[in-house]
Design an enzyme around this catalytic site. Sequence first.
Site, PDB file in Angstrom:
ATOM      1  N   ARG A 176       0.831  -1.185   0.000  1.00  0.00           N
ATOM      2  CA  ARG A 176       0.000   0.000   0.000  1.00  0.00           C
ATOM      3  C   ARG A 176       0.867   1.237   0.000  1.00  0.00           C
ATOM      4  O   ARG A 176       1.880   1.279   0.661  1.00  0.00           O
ATOM      5  CB  ARG A 176      -0.969   0.060   1.181  1.00  0.00           C
ATOM      6  N   ASP A 197       7.718  -2.739  -4.969  1.00  0.00           N
ATOM      7  CA  ASP A 197       6.608  -1.819  -4.742  1.00  0.00           C
ATOM      8  C   ASP A 197       7.069  -0.624  -3.912  1.00  0.00           C
ATOM      9  O   ASP A 197       8.110  -0.657  -3.268  1.00  0.00           O
ATOM     10  CB  ASP A 197       5.484  -2.539  -3.995  1.00  0.00           C
ATOM     11  N   GLU A 198       6.268   0.415  -3.921  1.00  0.00           N
ATOM     12  CA  GLU A 198       6.399   1.561  -3.017  1.00  0.00           C
ATOM     13  C   GLU A 198       7.829   2.095  -2.922  1.00  0.00           C
ATOM     14  O   GLU A 198       8.296   2.478  -1.853  1.00  0.00           O
ATOM     15  CB  GLU A 198       5.870   1.202  -1.624  1.00  0.00           C
ATOM     16  N   ALA A 199       8.509   2.130  -4.054  1.00  0.00           N
ATOM     17  CA  ALA A 199       9.877   2.658  -4.082  1.00  0.00           C
ATOM     18  C   ALA A 199       9.823   4.172  -4.255  1.00  0.00           C
ATOM     19  O   ALA A 199      10.372   4.736  -5.209  1.00  0.00           O
ATOM     20  CB  ALA A 199      10.668   1.993  -5.203  1.00  0.00           C
TER      21      ALA A 199
END
Length: 694
Positions: free
Chosen positions: A3, A333-335
Amino acid sequence: MHRPALLAAALALATAGVGVAWTVAATPAAAAVVNLQDVVPAPASVQPAGGVTFTLGSGTGIQTESLDAGNALAALLRPATGYPLPVTTGSGTPSSGIALLLSGADASVGAEGYQLDVTASLLTIRAQTPAGLYHGVQTLRQLLPPTIEARTVQSGPWTVAGGRIVDRPRYAYRGAMLDVSRHFFSVDTVKRYIDEIAQYKLNVLHLHLSDDQGWRIVVDAWPRLTSVGGSTQVGGGAGGYYTKAQYTDLVAYAAARHITIVPEIDMPGHTNAALASYAELNCNGVAPALYTGTDVGFSSLCVNKEVTYTFVQQVLNELAALTPGAYLHVGGDEAHSTSDADYRTFMNRVQPYVGATGRTVMGWHQIGQADHTAGRVAQYWGTTTSDADLSSAVAKGDRILLSPANKTYLDMKYTNATPLGLTWAGLIEVQTAYNWDPGTYLPGVPAASILGVEAPLWSETIRTLADIEFMAFPRMPALAELAWSPQSARNWDTFKVRLGAQGPRWTVQGINYYRSPQVPWGTLPSPSASVSPSRSVSPSASPSASPSRSVSPSASPSSSAPAGVLVNGGFESGSLAPWTGSRCSVVSSPVRSGTKALAGAVTAADTAQCQQTVAVQPNRTYRLTGYVQGSYVYIGATGTGVTASTWTPGTGNAYAPLTVTFTTGASTTSVTVYVHGWYGQPSYYADDFTLTLV
C-alpha cells in the site's frame, strides 16, 4: 509491497497467543453424513449415489501407490478413530477399505486434481500425481465428521456419503502470503499456518522475508543482515530470523504438503533493515537507525553504487540455493525514494540475477515499469481494476497473480469494530472476499494471463498465531475457493452454508476464527462436549494466555471506561491550541460541524502534521476517530509503547471518517494524537476528533 501509505501498528492485544489444538472429550451424538458437494473448495463435478455410504471400521486398511499420501491419511485418521489403519503399498484395486491410486483417474483431473469414488465397501482416491492424491485426502477429511480432527479417541460412526467426485483446480497458483518481517513468527507458527492452508488446497506460501523493520533469513556473505537487521520488529520487540537450517526445514515441511515456498526480498525500497546493517549500502555511507514504525516509501538501496549489485546478487544466489521452487520474488513496490529512471535501471540490472539462478522473476505489479524477463509474474495488489504499471506488465507478456488489496488482503478489518488490522484498502467481510471472479476482474487482462490468486497477510498489527488465524479464517478458505473451483460451481448463498459447516471443524482443531454474522455457523453435535488441549503450546504463545479459545478478539476489557475524551481542542473558537504544527492552522471552510476545522498545508518536504498530547490510562484500549477531507490523509497516535495509524487514499470533496484503535502499555500516561497529509499532496482538512476508551 502492499500500500502506498504510512501505516502504524494498531497493537490492540485482542487474541490469546496460544498455538493449541483442542479435542472433544465428551461423547458427541452421531453427526449427520456430509454431502459430497458440501466441501470447501467446491468440487468441479459431484455425482451422489443415494442410499450408499462407506463406514470406516477397526479393520479398515489403506492401500496406496504413494506411501507419503497413505501415511499422511493414516496419521490424520488414527488419533480420533483409534483404529490401526495399516498402510500397504500396491497398485491393484482392492475389494474393500481405502485405496490411493496413481492410475485410472479421469483424464480431466490434470496434475493436481483427483477422482474420489465411494461405494459401500471401498473408498478410492485416484490421481495422476501424489499432489492430486493429497488434495483428495483433504476432501475426504471434510466428508468425515468434524471430530475426526480431534487428537484423542472419539466415538464414531465414521461414515462417508457414496458417489463420485471428479475435481481439479481452476488456477495453477493458489497462494497465501505471510509477512514475517514486521512481526517475526517462529518456525512452529509458520508450520501451523502451512497445515491450515493445505487443508483448503492452497499450494504456495509466499514468505515476505525482508522489509524496513526486519531481515529474517541468514545470508552468509552479509551476516549483519540478521544480527543487526533481524534484531527488532514493529513496536520494538526482539524480532528474530530463520537460520538456513530452519528455512530448509520449512521448505521441506511445506513440500511434504505439496506447498511451494516463494521467498521475497523486497527491493529497492522497503530496505531499511539492510541499510541499517551495512553503511556501504547507503548512498551517503551512513547507516540509518533500525526502524520499528510502519511508515513506507522512505528507504532505498543506492542504485548508483556497484556494491548494491554485489549485495543483491549474493543474497539471491544464497536464497535460490535454499529454495527449490520456480520463483524468487524481488518486491519492487512503493519505491517512493527511488526515481522512476533509477527504478528501471535497478530492476533491469537485478532481474537477470534471478534468471541466472534458474528461477523466474516475481514482483509486485510496479515491476511492469522494467523490461520483461522470460516467464515474469507481476503480482497485482491495487484497489482499482486498472493501473498503468499493470497494463505495461500485461503488454510486455507478464503473467498476473491477483492479490487486489480490497478483496484479498487478510490484514484488512472485517468491520470497523475489528480490533486487529487496518482499513486503508477498505473493510473486507467474508462476502466481499468471495464475491468476485478472478477471470473477469481486470478488464483488458486476458483470462489466460491470470496465473492465480494469492491472499497476503501483512503483520503490522499481527503478533501471534491466534491473530493470524482470526484474520485468515474464514476469509482464506473463501479465497481458496476462488482459486480452486470453477466459476460455475461458485455461489455465495450456497458457499456461506458450506463455510458455516467448517466452524465445528475449526473448533476441534483449535483455530481461532472470526464468527462472521454473514455466515450460518454450525455447532458440534454435543453441546456438553468439553475441550482440552491436545498438543503443546507453540513457542510463540504467551504462557499467561487463557486456554479458552471461545473468547472473541473483539472482547472488551472488563474494567469500566470513563466517558470519551474530546480532543478537538479550541479550534471552534479560532484558537489552534492545544494542537500544534508549523503548517497547521484553523480555517472556516470546509467544516464538517460547527464553524471551524483544522487545515494542513502540505509541501514536497513537509506532511503538515497537526498534533496534540492527551492524557491516557495505562493498559487500556482506545479508539481515535477523526473526519478528514483530502488525498492521502493519515490519523494516528504515538507514545510509550504505542504506534498506531490509518489513512485514506482520498475522500473527494467531502469529509470521511477514519478510525484507529490502540492499546496503551503499563507505563503509558499520555499519547500524541496527530493528523497529516502526504508529501506533495494538496492541503487537507480535519474536524471532529474524539479519543474514547473502548
